[in-house]
Design an enzyme around this catalytic site. Structure first.
Site, short mmCIF file in Angstrom:
data_model
loop_
_atom_site.label_atom_id
_atom_site.label_comp_id
_atom_site.label_asym_id
_atom_site.label_seq_id
_atom_site.Cartn_x
_atom_site.Cartn_y
_atom_site.Cartn_z
N ALA A 112 0.86 -1.18 0.00
CA ALA A 112 0.00 0.00 0.00
C ALA A 112 0.90 1.23 0.00
O ALA A 112 2.11 1.12 0.21
CB ALA A 112 -0.88 0.03 1.25
N LYS A 113 0.35 2.36 -0.25
CA LYS A 113 1.07 3.63 -0.10
C LYS A 113 0.06 4.74 0.05
O LYS A 113 -1.07 4.62 -0.44
CB LYS A 113 1.93 3.89 -1.34
CG LYS A 113 3.10 4.80 -1.08
CD LYS A 113 4.26 4.05 -0.46
CE LYS A 113 5.43 4.94 -0.15
NZ LYS A 113 6.58 4.15 0.32
N GLY A 114 0.47 5.80 0.73
CA GLY A 114 -0.41 6.95 0.88
C GLY A 114 0.39 8.23 0.70
O GLY A 114 1.62 8.20 0.71
#
Ligand code: NAD
Length: 423
Positions: A112-114
């Site tokens: 994931a990444k934000g």
């Protein structure tokens, strides 16, 4: 982890680069079309627009993202980036890379990444806290200790993780330390987390040297980016007997043929704000530093530093990617033709996510390990992963980067086929 703005090579579209790298591994694995389609599509992408009240009373709307690339191997894991240049495509590419990084070292996570489009340097501490708490609330539907566990990335730090943990805990009515990693130790962070990425760089550099028959005692090491990753890599490699002949940061570089003392250099940097001007050393520009004759080069600053332009002049025998993406795809081909041994980022800097995994496990159990235990477990996982990737690259006669991707993509594809397609 804030990086100063420095001019770098124009970047290829990171999502297109990630797709190209994936396609190469998928071809080597002869993956069927449906599986490929599944693996190139992020599972979910959330864009949020939210207001923050500035200290002067005005209201500013910020845009943020949180992307889950894959949940095949487990909950998703990946950092949160605060930077003015954040884009959806960049976060999507980084989320996919996290899937491969976790899979190559065998962690039970998807990627994931934000990110939030903002310049944290222009926000007051109060504004940064408000932005973080509001962003955490906006993405609360995605994060959680069993679903998605964020961590720091460029522009974010342990304090920001503490605010996210506290915000999430307030919404639930009890403390949930396992919702983020990279927290301060006082609220459930792990011993050894800060040093983990740099220590991991040392471990894979040592294994590479062993594989190539290069004695570490006296080996010449050059480190670009004397920040968290670079300074710890330098100190741990120095402890292995290496000679750290040059190091740099955004303020400039220093060179000393008989070797720098990295601990003393760090003290100088803490005092002067840069490694430049270290006593007894010669000044070297960041561009020249990369081209110094050496045994091991550790680019640990930022992406796009070794390009088609300077790759023909790189004289290192081994390049260990401490940073994410410091070598452009064109430069990669040139280094490969020139028989430079490159340890790719998803393996070389995985120490950070490995110890983040240990932090999550400790938080879930409310039982904490000593730094020695952490370092031993880190060592075991990275040595095993390095040997795994080396075996794939030797068997298929491919570079370590593609070998690492083949190992990672193969693991996720296997798990997907074993789980089957719902319904
Ligand atoms: P950091 O901010 O602590 O250090 C970066 C250093 O690079 C600073 O000293 C900065 O002055 C220097 N720098 C910036 N531009 C430069 C340039 N053009 N030339 C030379 N030096 C320059 O950041 P960090 O946490 O050490 O991260 C470094 C890299 O490693 C990033 O690419 C990051 O994404 C990657 N990474 C970090 C971790 C981690 O756990 N910290 C994990 C995986 C990957």
């Amino acid at each position: 982890m804030a990086l100063k703005a420095v001019k770098t090579a124009p970047q290829a579209d990171p999502w297109q680069v990630a797709l190209k790298q994936f396609a190469r591994a998928a071809d080597l694995l002869s993956l069927k079309r449906g599986i490929r389609e599944f693996l190139i599509h992020p599972k979910r992408e959330l864009t949020v627009n939210f207001p923050v009240q500035r200290e002067d009373g005005s209201v500013q709307v910020f845009t943020g993202f949180r992307i889950h690339h894959s949940t095949v191997l487990g909950p998703t894991k990946g950092g949160i980036r605060y930077h003015p240049d954040v884009t959806l495509e960049e976060i999507r590419a980084l989320a996919m890379l996290m899937t491969w990084k976790c899979a190559v070292v065998g962690l039970p996570y998807g990627g994931a990444k934000g990110g939030v489009i903002c310049d944290p340097k222009t926000l007051s501490p109060t504004e940064l806290e408000h932005l973080t708490r509001r962003y955490a609330t906006e993405i609360a539907m995605l994060i959680g200790p069993e679903s998605d566990i964020p961590a720091p990335d460029l522009g974010t730090n342990p304090q920001i993780m503490a605010w996210i943990m506290d915000t999430y805990s307030m919404h639930h009515g009890y403390s949930v330390p396992a919702v983020v990693t990279g927290k301060p130790i006082s609220i459930g962070g792990s011993a050894g987390r800060i040093e983990a990425t740099g220590r991991g760089v040392m471990i894979v550099a040592r294994e590479t040297a062993r594989h190539l028959g290069l004695p570490l005692a006296g080996a010449r090491v050059v480190v670009q980016g004397f920040g968290n990753v670079g300074s710890i890599a330098a100190q741990t490699l120095h402890a292995q007997g290496c000679r750290i002949i040059a190091a740099s940061d955004s303020g400039g570089g220093v060179y000393q043929a008989d070797g720098l003392d990295p601990e003393d250099l760090l003290r100088h940097k803490q005092h002067a704000g840069t490694v430049a001007g270290y006593r007894g050393s010669d000044a070297v520009t960041n561009a020249d530093l990369l081209e110094l004759p050496c045994d091991i080069l550790v680019p640990a600053a930022m992406e796009g530093q070794i390009t088609a332009e300077n790759a023909p002049r790189i004289k290192a025998r081994i390049v260990v990617e401490g940073a994410n993406g410091p070598i452009t795809p064109e430069a990669d081909e040139i280094l490969s033709e020139r028989k430079v041994f490159v340890v790719p980022d998803i393996l070389a800097n995985a120490g950070g996510v490995i110890v983040s995994y240990f932090e999550w496990v400790q938080d879930l159990q409310s039982f904490f390990w000593s730094e020695e235990e952490i370092n031993e477990r880190l060592e075991r996982i990275l040595v095993r992963s390095f040997r795994d990737v080396l075996a794939v690259s030797q068997e298929k006669k491919i570079e370590m980067r593609t070998g690492a991707l083949v190992r990672a993509v193969g693991r996720v594809a296997d798990a997907l086929l074993t789980r089957g397609i719902y319904p």
